[in-house]
Enzyme design. Structure first.
Site, PDB file in Angstrom:
ATOM      1  N   LYS A  95      -1.487   3.099  -0.518  1.00 41.30           N
ATOM      2  CA  LYS A  95      -1.410   1.809   0.160  1.00 41.30           C
ATOM      3  C   LYS A  95      -1.540   2.089   1.651  1.00 41.30           C
ATOM      4  CE  LYS A  95       1.381  -2.228   1.185  1.00 41.30           C
ATOM      5  NZ  LYS A  95       2.751  -2.796   1.242  1.00 41.30           N
ATOM      6  N   GLY A 156       8.776  -9.047   5.281  1.00 42.50           N
ATOM      7  CA  GLY A 156      10.210  -9.286   5.251  1.00 42.50           C
ATOM      8  C   GLY A 156      10.666 -10.640   5.744  1.00 42.50           C
ATOM      9  N   ASN A 204       9.205  -6.862  -2.204  1.00 50.90           N
ATOM     10  CA  ASN A 204      10.241  -5.875  -1.921  1.00 50.90           C
ATOM     11  C   ASN A 204      11.498  -6.552  -1.376  1.00 50.90           C
ATOM     12  OD1 ASN A 204      10.357  -2.710  -0.031  1.00 50.90           O
ATOM     13  ND2 ASN A 204      11.892  -3.719  -1.239  1.00 50.90           N
ATOM     14  N   THR A 205      11.418  -7.041  -0.144  1.00 53.25           N
ATOM     15  CA  THR A 205      12.601  -7.580   0.525  1.00 53.25           C
ATOM     16  C   THR A 205      13.304  -8.656  -0.282  1.00 53.25           C
ATOM     17  OG1 THR A 205      11.680  -7.084   2.709  1.00 53.25           O
ATOM     18  CG2 THR A 205      13.426  -8.742   2.607  1.00 53.25           C
TER      19      THR A 205
END
Length: 256
Positions: A95, A156, A204-205
């Site tokens: 990535k 995020g 993710n976050t």
């Protein structure tokens, strides 16, 4: 079934490894999500030790690892990190992340394209994190990237699909998988991305900082499944006017 380069995935939900309270919680959440592709930052793991607190449980879980170059500010730094990851983890998958501004973490389009072209030539399977720029995504596709990963909103931020109009163009013109990455804050955002045609989302976050990361991971799994099923079912078209679902006058005429 989702195919990227030489791999296929049953799950259309990819996950990250940052911000979890513990490695155990991270693995439990990943398992609950059903994710088969997990990204990890090279700067957070000891590549010399496979018993690293983050790396070891991921290897044991049997997921495909997608090392990322988060923290790189230039193409040269990203290329260097990519080679370290390939040597340590034995994978060509990468990535690509290049964001020089630590406040906004927005990807640098010029450096990203430059690095992507070089890394593809060096045999990497490149999945670049990039802005929701249809022209850039097409250029990344043309230089050989295996997928493109345009952002929904800043990393995020949990803002959702703030770039929806551009994402729709990217999805429409792409001939490689489109993975919406960054900004997805709640499961409904993920469902919307799949409904509009994205091939996958990376979260993710939103999972890691939830009060209950494991249950949030389950919620995202179900949302992605629902969004994909909705798209495959052929949603009705939007209309400016109302359209009755039941006869409006038939019962009056019958009783007259």
């Amino acid at each position: 079934m989702l195919r990227i380069a030489d791999k296929t995935f049953d799950s259309h939900l990819f996950t990250g490894t940052g911000k979890f309270a513990s490695s155990q919680l991270m693995v439990e959440a990943i398992r609950a999500s059903g994710s088969q592709l997990v990204t990890l930052a090279m700067k957070r793991v000891d590549l010399r030790q496979h018993n690293d607190a983050i790396l070891e449980p991921l290897i044991a879980a049997g997921v495909t690892l997608l090392p990322n170059t988060s923290g790189a500010k230039t193409a040269e730094e990203a290329i260097f990190a990519a080679h370290l990851a390939r040597e340590a983890l034995g994978t060509n998958w990468l990535k690509l992340e290049i964001h020089p501004d630590a406040r906004w973490l927005l990807p640098d389009p010029i450096e990203t394209l430059k690095a992507a072209e070089t890394l593809v030539q060096q045999g990497f399977v490149v999945l670049p994190y990039c802005g929701a720029d249809p022209v850039l995504c097409k250029r990344l596709e043309e230089v050989g990237c295996a997928a493109v990963m345009p952002l929904g909103a800043p990393i995020g931020s949990n803002q959702g699909l703030e770039t929806r109009a551009m994402l729709e163009i990217i999805i429409q013109q792409a001939t490689v998988p489109v993975v919406v990455d960054a900004g997805i804050g709640v499961p409904s955002h993920a469902a919307q991305a799949l409904e509009m045609g994205a091939d996958a989302v990376l979260v993710n976050t939103a999972i890691a900082v939830a009060d209950d990361p494991v249950n949030m991971a389950k919620a995202f799994r179900l949302a992605v499944e629902a969004g994909l099923l909705a798209r495959q079912s052929g949603p009705g078209s939007r209309s400016y006017f109302a359209h009755a679902t039941s006869p409006l006058t038939g019962f009056l005429e019958a009783s007259a």
